[in-house]
Structures are given as C-alpha cells and as structure tokens.
Design a protein around this motif. Structure first.
Motif, mmCIF file in Angstrom:
data_model
loop_
_atom_site.group_PDB
_atom_site.id
_atom_site.type_symbol
_atom_site.label_atom_id
_atom_site.label_comp_id
_atom_site.label_asym_id
_atom_site.label_seq_id
_atom_site.Cartn_x
_atom_site.Cartn_y
_atom_site.Cartn_z
ATOM 1 N N ASP A 26 0.833 -1.218 0.000
ATOM 2 C CA ASP A 26 0.000 0.000 0.000
ATOM 3 C C ASP A 26 0.859 1.257 0.000
ATOM 4 O OD1 ASP A 26 -2.236 -1.578 0.024
ATOM 5 O OD2 ASP A 26 -2.497 -1.485 2.206
ATOM 6 N N LEU A 27 1.949 1.207 0.794
ATOM 7 C CA LEU A 27 2.849 2.361 0.807
ATOM 8 C C LEU A 27 3.472 2.607 -0.561
ATOM 9 C CD1 LEU A 27 4.776 2.085 4.203
ATOM 10 C CD2 LEU A 27 3.083 3.784 3.544
ATOM 11 N N THR A 28 3.781 1.523 -1.241
ATOM 12 C CA THR A 28 4.334 1.664 -2.590
ATOM 13 C C THR A 28 3.316 2.330 -3.520
ATOM 14 O OG1 THR A 28 5.677 -0.331 -2.242
ATOM 15 C CG2 THR A 28 5.393 0.446 -4.508
ATOM 16 N N LYS A 29 2.052 1.877 -3.396
ATOM 17 C CA LYS A 29 0.999 2.479 -4.215
ATOM 18 C C LYS A 29 0.801 3.946 -3.859
ATOM 19 C CE LYS A 29 -1.633 -1.793 -4.897
ATOM 20 N NZ LYS A 29 -2.934 -2.469 -4.680
ATOM 21 N N VAL A 30 0.765 4.217 -2.526
ATOM 22 C CA VAL A 30 0.590 5.602 -2.087
ATOM 23 C C VAL A 30 1.743 6.476 -2.562
ATOM 24 C CG1 VAL A 30 0.506 7.101 -0.071
ATOM 25 C CG2 VAL A 30 -0.830 4.991 -0.111
ATOM 26 N N SER A 31 2.954 5.922 -2.476
ATOM 27 C CA SER A 31 4.125 6.663 -2.936
ATOM 28 C C SER A 31 4.013 6.976 -4.431
ATOM 29 C CB SER A 31 5.388 5.868 -2.652
ATOM 30 O OG SER A 31 6.523 6.555 -3.132
ATOM 31 N N GLY A 32 3.530 5.989 -5.181
ATOM 32 C CA GLY A 32 3.326 6.223 -6.619
ATOM 33 C C GLY A 32 2.255 7.268 -6.874
ATOM 34 N N GLU A 33 1.175 7.190 -6.075
ATOM 35 C CA GLU A 33 0.116 8.188 -6.244
ATOM 36 C C GLU A 33 0.598 9.588 -5.863
ATOM 37 O OE1 GLU A 33 -3.129 6.838 -3.942
ATOM 38 O OE2 GLU A 33 -3.657 5.165 -5.281
ATOM 39 N N ILE A 34 1.389 9.659 -4.778
ATOM 40 C CA ILE A 34 1.938 10.961 -4.375
ATOM 41 C C ILE A 34 2.849 11.510 -5.464
ATOM 42 C CG2 ILE A 34 3.496 12.092 -2.739
ATOM 43 C CD1 ILE A 34 2.370 10.271 -0.571
ATOM 44 N N ARG A 35 3.664 10.624 -6.043
ATOM 45 C CA ARG A 35 4.539 11.069 -7.129
ATOM 46 C C ARG A 35 3.709 11.556 -8.319
ATOM 47 N NH1 ARG A 35 6.759 6.684 -7.716
ATOM 48 N NH2 ARG A 35 8.370 6.939 -6.112
ATOM 49 N N HIS A 36 2.620 10.831 -8.601
ATOM 50 C CA HIS A 36 1.745 11.228 -9.703
ATOM 51 C C HIS A 36 1.062 12.573 -9.412
ATOM 52 C CE1 HIS A 36 -1.129 10.972 -12.972
ATOM 53 N NE2 HIS A 36 -2.119 11.109 -12.103
ATOM 54 N N ASN A 66 2.213 14.863 -7.418
ATOM 55 C CA ASN A 66 3.249 15.893 -7.483
ATOM 56 C C ASN A 66 3.519 16.305 -8.926
ATOM 57 O OD1 ASN A 66 5.249 17.620 -6.623
ATOM 58 N ND2 ASN A 66 6.831 16.058 -6.559
ATOM 59 N N ASP A 67 3.631 15.287 -9.792
ATOM 60 C CA ASP A 67 3.854 15.590 -11.212
ATOM 61 C C ASP A 67 2.659 16.350 -11.798
ATOM 62 O OD1 ASP A 67 6.242 14.266 -10.989
ATOM 63 O OD2 ASP A 67 5.484 12.378 -11.815
ATOM 64 N N THR A 68 1.447 15.905 -11.413
ATOM 65 C CA THR A 68 0.248 16.598 -11.907
ATOM 66 C C THR A 68 0.192 18.032 -11.391
ATOM 67 O OG1 THR A 68 -0.933 14.467 -11.928
ATOM 68 C CG2 THR A 68 -2.259 16.475 -12.033
ATOM 69 N N SER A 69 0.535 18.213 -10.096
ATOM 70 C CA SER A 69 0.529 19.551 -9.520
ATOM 71 C C SER A 69 1.532 20.461 -10.222
ATOM 72 C CB SER A 69 0.852 19.469 -8.024
ATOM 73 O OG SER A 69 0.934 20.752 -7.454
ATOM 74 N N THR A 70 2.707 19.924 -10.523
ATOM 75 C CA THR A 70 3.701 20.716 -11.253
ATOM 76 C C THR A 70 3.196 21.108 -12.630
ATOM 77 O OG1 THR A 70 5.478 19.557 -10.065
ATOM 78 C CG2 THR A 70 6.070 20.748 -12.076
ATOM 79 N N ALA A 71 2.579 20.123 -13.319
ATOM 80 C CA ALA A 71 2.038 20.418 -14.657
ATOM 81 C C ALA A 71 0.915 21.441 -14.573
ATOM 82 C CB ALA A 71 1.543 19.123 -15.306
ATOM 83 N N LEU A 72 0.027 21.293 -13.566
ATOM 84 C CA LEU A 72 -1.063 22.261 -13.407
ATOM 85 C C LEU A 72 -0.537 23.641 -13.057
ATOM 86 C CD1 LEU A 72 -3.722 20.124 -11.479
ATOM 87 C CD2 LEU A 72 -3.783 20.834 -13.875
ATOM 88 N N GLY A 73 0.528 23.683 -12.241
ATOM 89 C CA GLY A 73 1.126 24.975 -11.912
ATOM 90 C C GLY A 73 1.666 25.677 -13.155
ATOM 91 N N ILE A 74 2.316 24.911 -14.012
ATOM 92 C CA ILE A 74 2.833 25.491 -15.261
ATOM 93 C C ILE A 74 1.690 25.957 -16.148
ATOM 94 C CG2 ILE A 74 4.125 24.988 -17.362
ATOM 95 C CD1 ILE A 74 5.804 23.020 -15.710
ATOM 96 N N LYS A 75 0.632 25.116 -16.243
ATOM 97 C CA LYS A 75 -0.539 25.510 -17.045
ATOM 98 C C LYS A 75 -1.199 26.753 -16.486
ATOM 99 C CE LYS A 75 -1.686 20.868 -18.739
ATOM 100 N NZ LYS A 75 -2.705 19.779 -18.757
ATOM 101 N N LEU A 76 -1.307 26.818 -15.128
ATOM 102 C CA LEU A 76 -1.924 27.989 -14.502
ATOM 103 C C LEU A 76 -1.105 29.250 -14.764
ATOM 104 C CD1 LEU A 76 -4.084 29.214 -12.665
ATOM 105 C CD2 LEU A 76 -2.665 28.576 -10.700
ATOM 106 N N GLU A 77 0.201 29.131 -14.668
ATOM 107 C CA GLU A 77 1.058 30.284 -14.945
ATOM 108 C C GLU A 77 0.920 30.735 -16.390
ATOM 109 O OE1 GLU A 77 5.809 31.548 -14.573
ATOM 110 O OE2 GLU A 77 5.115 29.536 -13.994
ATOM 111 N N ASN A 78 0.919 29.754 -17.303
ATOM 112 C CA ASN A 78 0.735 30.101 -18.718
ATOM 113 C C ASN A 78 -0.640 30.721 -18.962
ATOM 114 O OD1 ASN A 78 3.271 29.065 -19.258
ATOM 115 N ND2 ASN A 78 2.498 27.041 -19.821
ATOM 116 N N ARG A 79 -1.657 30.166 -18.287
ATOM 117 C CA ARG A 79 -3.006 30.703 -18.460
ATOM 118 C C ARG A 79 -3.100 32.118 -17.906
ATOM 119 N NH1 ARG A 79 -8.686 27.808 -16.566
ATOM 120 N NH2 ARG A 79 -10.068 29.525 -17.208
#
Length: 337
Positions: free
Chosen positions: A68-78, A80-93
C-alpha cells in the motif's frame, strides 16, 4: 564405583542391584518431574504457535502495508507531477489572460456602455460612454489590432457603433442650434450649459465623421450669424439712444448750429434742435475707456441705462459694443475649436 565396592568388601551383584534400583528411582523421579512439567511445556508450545500465527499475520500485514505504501508513494509522485504540470498551465493561463485582457479591454465595450450609446439620451453618461467608444475605435485603427483573428468582425461592429453615435450627436446639436432662432431664447446660457459642456461630443463627431461635423459647424455659424446680425443691430440702435452730445471739428463755441453729422451710432455730432452741453467743451478722460483692460462693467446694459437716464461718450459706447462682441466671439471659438 567398583573400586569403592571392593574396598568395602561388598558383593558386586548386590552393589549392582542397589545401583540399578537407585537409577530406576532416579529415572522414575525424573519422569514424574517431567510429567508434572508437561502441561507447562504444552502451554508454552501452544503460546509459541499462537505467537507464530500472530507474527505471520503481522508479517502479512506489513507486506500488505508495504504494498500500500508503494501504491501511495506512486500516487503521491503522480499527484506531485500533476501539480507541477497544473502549476505550469496555470502560470501560462495567467500570462495569457493578462495579455488577452489587455487586448480585449481595447477592442470590447461593456454591455452597459453599448446600451447607453444606442438607447440613452445625450447626457453626462453618454459622454462617458462616448469617450470609451473613441478609445476602442482608435485602437481598432492601429496596425497591431489588424493582426487579431477577430479583427474583421470587431471593426465592423465598432464602425456601426461609431456611425450610430455620430448620427445621434448630429441630431442633438442640430436640434439645439435650431432652437437658437426661437424668440426670447437665451443663447449664451445654452452655449455655456449645453454646447461647451458637450464639446467633447462635437470633437468626436468631427473626428469620426468629418462631413457631419462640418454640417454642424456650418449650421452653427449660419445660425449665430443671423443671431448676431439681429441682436447686435438691435444693440447698436439701442446704444445710439444714449450717446451724449459731442462736438466735431466744424463746431464753434459761438457759431450757428446748422450742420448735422451722423455718428457711428446713428446720433449726430451736433443737433439742430439742441446746443451742445457745457460738458462738451470740458477736458475729460474720453481716451481712458479705450486703453483700459476689459472689465465686466465695460458693457452697457440698455435697460439699466434707460432706468438711470444715463448718457455716454462715443468712446464708451464704442468700447461697450466691441467688448460685448469680443466676449461672444470668444465663446463661439471655444465651441468651434
């Protein structure tokens, strides 16, 4: 043991039986003791088995938790990556919205502004809306506005609004100017409170529709020409009634009064019915009204002069006439310019 038995002179068989009997008793005692502790051993064994089962469950739980921790770690990484992408999109927007807002603010009008321009009377709110329209329409004429994809549609609607506003302004001014010909109309009050107040609308008309602007100017000039011809001719005749007697170079102090000469205001330089007043031969400051700076009291009010039975020198009448004319011309220039 054998040596000890021989030294004591004991029969070995008897000694062997005694030893065997002793060992048997020890064995029985040992077995009895173990039998007494068997329950404790079984209980301990059962506890160990329970511990093994508990540890096995804990191990399974830990393994499951690790998965479960491995899955949670993967979800957290996902995430984090999504948040970074959304932050870039928000800045561009945000950057895009800022740039787009600047462009839209220059080419779009608020619905309330359009409503005022198309359905409201010409008033202070209309002047404010007109200023916004002038700003937007001016931007649409710039080269950078032509690069916009929506430029063809925007410029058509903007031209339609400008043409509609020019039509309303033209009708407004022609109606106001036409009212100048009505009897007992106080033109100067209308000029100060209406024409000069709405001078920005006249500037807008002259900027966006030159022909309509010239039409309003021509109508204004023709109307005011008639107004001045009518009123200043009346004022000129009125001033002539209050001209004090004056002498000309042909008059003599003791000569006969036989010549009548017309003055600028329609009076006579010397009257055939009356002799010049004694003041006519007195040195006065007749030049003073011509060299002083214009003042409000320079203009002669006819009904006041009639009530007070006043008369004025030619220079005073001359100054009053031209100061009044100059004040009116300046007022016209403020609107026409």
């Amino acid at each position: 043991m054998v040596t000890s038995a021989q030294s004591q002179e004991t029969d070995l068989r008897i000694h062997a039986e005694e030893v065997a009997s002793t060992l048997l008793r020890e064995e029985e005692a040992y077995v009895a003791d173990k039998d007494a502790k068997l329950d404790q051993l079984l209980s301990a064994y059962s506890g160990l088995e329970d511990c093994d089962e508990a540890l096995e469950k804990v191990e399974k739980s830990l393994l499951s938790f690790q998965v479960d921790l491995t899955k949670v770690s993967g979800e957290i990484r996902h995430i984090n990556d999504t948040s970074t992408a959304l932050g870039i999109k928000l800045e561009n927007r945000t950057d895009l919205e800022t740039s787009l807002h600047k462009v839209l603010a220059r080419i779009l009008l608020e619905p309330e502004t359009i409503k005022v321009l198309t359905g409201s009377d010409v008033n202070d709110a209309y002047l404010k809306a007109l200023a916004a329209l002038d700003k937007q329409a001016s931007f649409c004429r710039r080269p950078q506005a032509k690069s916009l994809a929506s430029y063809p549609e925007v410029v058509v609607e903007m031209d339609r609004l400008v043409l509609s506003a020019c039509g309303r302004i033209r009708s407004f001014f022609l109606e106001i100017i036409g009212g100048f010909r009505a009897k007992n109309t106080n033109v100067h009050i209308i000029q100060n409170s209406v024409l000069l107040h709405f001078q920005p609308a006249h500037a807008f008309l002259h900027k966006w529709h030159v022909e309509a602007g010239r039409e309003v100017e021509q109508e204004f000039m023709h109307t005011m020409r008639w107004f001045y011809d009518e009123h200043f001719d009346r004022y000129h005749r009125g001033l002539s009634r209050y001209q004090a007697p004056m002498l000309s170079k042909t008059d003599l102090m003791c000569g006969e009064v036989d010549q009548v000469k017309s003055s600028f205001f329609g009076g006579s330089s010397s009257s055939s019915s009356t002799s010049p007043s004694p003041e006519a031969f007195t040195l006065t400051n007749r030049m003073k009204p011509l060299i002083n700076h214009p003042q409000e009291e320079d203009v002669i009010i006819l009904h006041v002069a009639e009530r007070n039975h006043q008369t004025f020198t030619f220079e005073r009448l001359f100054r009053s006439f031209h100061v009044a004319l100059m004040d009116n011309v300046c007022s016209e220039y403020q609107f026409i310019e």
